[in-house]
Design a protein around this motif. Structure first.
Motif, PDB file in Angstrom:
ATOM      1  N   ASP A   1      10.247   7.776   6.787  1.00 19.86           N
ATOM      2  CA  ASP A   1      10.965   6.824   5.941  1.00 19.86           C
ATOM      3  C   ASP A   1       9.690   5.791   5.185  1.00 19.86           C
ATOM      4  O   ASP A   1       9.999   4.978   3.980  1.00 19.86           O
ATOM      5  N   LEU A   2       8.337   5.037   6.061  1.00 17.23           N
ATOM      6  CA  LEU A   2       7.531   4.728   5.396  1.00 17.23           C
ATOM      7  C   LEU A   2       6.467   4.695   4.813  1.00 17.23           C
ATOM      8  O   LEU A   2       6.507   4.347   4.037  1.00 17.23           O
ATOM      9  N   MET A   3       6.689   6.098   4.485  1.00 14.24           N
ATOM     10  CA  MET A   3       5.824   7.401   3.271  1.00 14.24           C
ATOM     11  C   MET A   3       6.314   7.565   2.307  1.00 14.24           C
ATOM     12  O   MET A   3       7.480   7.539   1.994  1.00 14.24           O
ATOM     13  N   ASP A   4       5.211   7.826   1.312  1.00 15.14           N
ATOM     14  CA  ASP A   4       5.513   8.087  -0.242  1.00 15.14           C
ATOM     15  C   ASP A   4       5.387   9.580  -0.638  1.00 15.14           C
ATOM     16  O   ASP A   4       5.623   9.687  -1.057  1.00 15.14           O
ATOM     17  N   ALA A   5       4.115  10.079  -0.007  1.00 16.78           N
ATOM     18  CA  ALA A   5       4.316  11.667   0.121  1.00 16.78           C
ATOM     19  C   ALA A   5       3.637  11.724   1.843  1.00 16.78           C
ATOM     20  O   ALA A   5       3.310  11.375   2.499  1.00 16.78           O
ATOM     21  N   VAL A   6       4.137  13.318   1.241  1.00 13.99           N
ATOM     22  CA  VAL A   6       3.610  13.995   2.614  1.00 13.99           C
ATOM     23  C   VAL A   6       3.097  15.056   2.666  1.00 13.99           C
ATOM     24  O   VAL A   6       3.800  15.771   1.931  1.00 13.99           O
ATOM     25  N   VAL A   7       1.900  15.292   2.675  1.00  8.87           N
ATOM     26  CA  VAL A   7       1.165  16.783   2.690  1.00  8.87           C
ATOM     27  C   VAL A   7       1.385  17.699   4.283  1.00  8.87           C
ATOM     28  O   VAL A   7       0.477  17.721   5.197  1.00  8.87           O
ATOM     29  N   THR A   8       1.202  19.150   4.388  1.00 11.58           N
ATOM     30  CA  THR A   8       1.410  19.875   4.998  1.00 11.58           C
ATOM     31  C   THR A   8       0.344  20.779   5.178  1.00 11.58           C
ATOM     32  O   THR A   8       0.005  20.714   4.323  1.00 11.58           O
ATOM     33  N   GLY A   9       0.126  21.470   6.403  1.00 16.44           N
ATOM     34  CA  GLY A   9      -1.290  22.446   6.225  1.00 16.44           C
ATOM     35  C   GLY A   9      -1.212  23.573   5.263  1.00 16.44           C
ATOM     36  O   GLY A   9      -1.873  24.266   4.775  1.00 16.44           O
ATOM     37  N   ASP A  10       0.005  23.944   5.691  1.00 17.69           N
ATOM     38  CA  ASP A  10       0.266  25.222   4.297  1.00 17.69           C
ATOM     39  C   ASP A  10       0.603  25.107   2.931  1.00 17.69           C
ATOM     40  O   ASP A  10       0.895  26.348   2.354  1.00 17.69           O
ATOM     41  N   GLU A  11       0.286  23.766   2.604  1.00 18.31           N
ATOM     42  CA  GLU A  11       1.033  23.624   1.218  1.00 18.31           C
ATOM     43  C   GLU A  11      -0.918  23.520   0.735  1.00 18.31           C
ATOM     44  O   GLU A  11      -1.168  22.390  -0.708  1.00 18.31           O
ATOM     45  N   VAL A  12      -2.032  23.211   1.725  1.00 22.51           N
ATOM     46  CA  VAL A  12      -3.431  23.624   0.906  1.00 22.51           C
ATOM     47  C   VAL A  12      -4.015  24.832   1.164  1.00 22.51           C
ATOM     48  O   VAL A  12      -3.692  25.477   1.868  1.00 22.51           O
ATOM     49  N   ALA A  13      -4.132  25.731   0.368  1.00 19.27           N
ATOM     50  CA  ALA A  13      -5.825  26.356  -0.033  1.00 19.27           C
ATOM     51  C   ALA A  13      -6.173  26.436   1.811  1.00 19.27           C
ATOM     52  O   ALA A  13      -6.569  27.296   2.815  1.00 19.27           O
ATOM     53  N   ARG A  14      -7.247  25.231   2.071  1.00 23.31           N
ATOM     54  CA  ARG A  14      -7.889  25.393   2.752  1.00 23.31           C
ATOM     55  C   ARG A  14      -8.124  23.900   3.974  1.00 23.31           C
ATOM     56  O   ARG A  14      -7.200  22.516   3.209  1.00 23.31           O
ATOM     57  N   GLY A  15      -7.823  24.612   5.127  1.00 18.72           N
ATOM     58  CA  GLY A  15      -7.363  23.582   6.327  1.00 18.72           C
ATOM     59  C   GLY A  15      -9.009  22.477   6.009  1.00 18.72           C
ATOM     60  O   GLY A  15     -10.003  22.438   5.970  1.00 18.72           O
ATOM     61  N   LYS A  16      -9.264  21.464   6.963  1.00 22.41           N
ATOM     62  CA  LYS A  16      -9.671  19.970   7.103  1.00 22.41           C
ATOM     63  C   LYS A  16     -10.904  21.152   7.989  1.00 22.41           C
ATOM     64  O   LYS A  16     -10.565  22.252   9.144  1.00 22.41           O
TER      65      LYS A  16
ATOM     66  N   PHE B   1       0.810  -1.139   0.041  1.00 24.00           N
ATOM     67  CA  PHE B   1      -0.202  -0.337   0.324  1.00 24.00           C
ATOM     68  C   PHE B   1       0.701   1.202   0.497  1.00 24.00           C
ATOM     69  O   PHE B   1       1.933   1.126   0.994  1.00 24.00           O
ATOM     70  N   PRO B   2       0.754   1.914  -0.884  1.00 25.90           N
ATOM     71  CA  PRO B   2       1.315   3.536  -0.364  1.00 25.90           C
ATOM     72  C   PRO B   2       0.701   4.276   0.671  1.00 25.90           C
ATOM     73  O   PRO B   2      -0.060   3.804   0.542  1.00 25.90           O
ATOM     74  N   MET B   3       1.858   4.617   1.449  1.00 25.03           N
ATOM     75  CA  MET B   3       1.013   5.359   2.224  1.00 25.03           C
ATOM     76  C   MET B   3       1.880   7.224   1.901  1.00 25.03           C
ATOM     77  O   MET B   3       2.151   7.408   1.541  1.00 25.03           O
ATOM     78  N   ALA B   4       0.512   7.884   2.893  1.00 23.90           N
ATOM     79  CA  ALA B   4       0.937   9.627   3.183  1.00 23.90           C
ATOM     80  C   ALA B   4       0.154   9.636   4.208  1.00 23.90           C
ATOM     81  O   ALA B   4      -0.767   9.131   4.623  1.00 23.90           O
ATOM     82  N   ILE B   5       0.686  11.151   4.798  1.00 20.81           N
ATOM     83  CA  ILE B   5       0.985  12.305   5.965  1.00 20.81           C
ATOM     84  C   ILE B   5       0.467  13.809   5.294  1.00 20.81           C
ATOM     85  O   ILE B   5       0.634  13.828   4.567  1.00 20.81           O
ATOM     86  N   ALA B   6      -0.951  13.480   6.280  1.00 17.92           N
ATOM     87  CA  ALA B   6      -1.812  14.544   5.826  1.00 17.92           C
ATOM     88  C   ALA B   6      -2.161  15.301   6.826  1.00 17.92           C
ATOM     89  O   ALA B   6      -3.366  15.024   7.746  1.00 17.92           O
ATOM     90  N   THR B   7      -1.214  16.663   7.197  1.00 19.84           N
ATOM     91  CA  THR B   7      -0.899  17.150   8.688  1.00 19.84           C
ATOM     92  C   THR B   7      -1.335  18.220   8.250  1.00 19.84           C
ATOM     93  O   THR B   7      -1.032  19.170   8.089  1.00 19.84           O
TER      94      THR B   7
END
Length: 229
Positions: free
Chosen positions: A132-147, A107-113
């Motif tokens: 190291d186990l993640m294939d991608a990371v997205v942080t809060g300052d990289e998207v326009a709207r938060g959760k 399974f590909p895995m990502a963090i979305a924080t």
């Protein structure tokens, strides 16, 4: 593979690592210096939100004089406080065994924080294997709207080159579960007993899985299921 689930997306704080105890201490310190306090109920309301949102919410709720502390200054003081605590924040029991098993299963895995990249990078110095186990990371300052907007989960799926409707989101906050659902993802909720009101709200959202015993309750074979189109 025999299932239709294509990838797994994780929140970080409170989901993969036991962050909220240290976070509470760091969030409260600037308030205590100004004769204010942070309740766990108020803390629960801001879990999963971006820095510009939680700072404003807390200061409004405690009736902070804008001349005493602005949201921007509050964030900076918080970041200084939490930096000294990063080395003491553990991964949840079961986090690494689950991540290793999912990686082995393909399974590909990502963090979305919701955390900004600068604080994410600092805290992950103490959790290198998770990173190291993640294939991608997205942080809060990289998207326009938060959760609870779906943006961060849709972006994580895009970076994994997967359809968000074929992803599972692990989240500890109601805002995160709502955001995952808005992105069309399956959801696995991890209620924190320190936030009983959040646990009630998570139940109301009816996630695909409610992991009341923690992340170790989840088994990779649970993903071998059919998803509706």
């Amino acid at each position: 593979m025999a299932h239709k689930v294509q990838a797994v997306i994780f929140d970080l704080d409170g989901t993969l690592i036991d962050y909220e105890g240290a976070s509470h201490e760091a969030l409260e310190a600037p308030l205590l210096r100004r004769d204010k306090a942070l309740s766990w109920d108020l803390h629960g309301k801001i879990v999963g939100t971006k820095t510009e949102d939680w700072s404003r919410t807390i200061l409004q709720d405690v009736s902070m004089d804008p001349g005493a502390l602005t949201p921007e200054a509050y964030v900076q003081e918080y970041l200084e406080e939490i930096k000294a605590l990063y080395s003491k924040i553990p991964a949840w029991p079961g986090t690494l065994p689950l991540l290793r098993a999912l990686k082995k299963a393909g399974f590909p895995m990502a963090i979305a924080t919701s955390s900004p990249r600068i604080s994410f990078d600092e805290k992950m110095k103490h959790h290198q294997e998770i990173l190291d186990l993640m294939d991608a990371v997205v942080t809060g300052d990289e998207v326009a709207r938060g959760k609870p907007a779906p943006d961060i989960f849709e972006e994580a799926a895009r970076r994994l080159d997967r359809d968000s409707r074929r992803c599972v989101v692990f989240e500890g906050s109601p805002l995160g579960i709502a955001g995952g659902q808005a992105a069309g993802c399956l959801t696995a909720a991890l209620p924190d007993p320190r936030f009983p009101e959040n646990a009630r709200r998570l139940e109301e959202l009816r996630p695909t899985w409610m992991l009341t015993g923690g992340i170790s309750d989840f088994k990779p074979d649970d993903l071998r299921l059919d998803c509706e189109d």
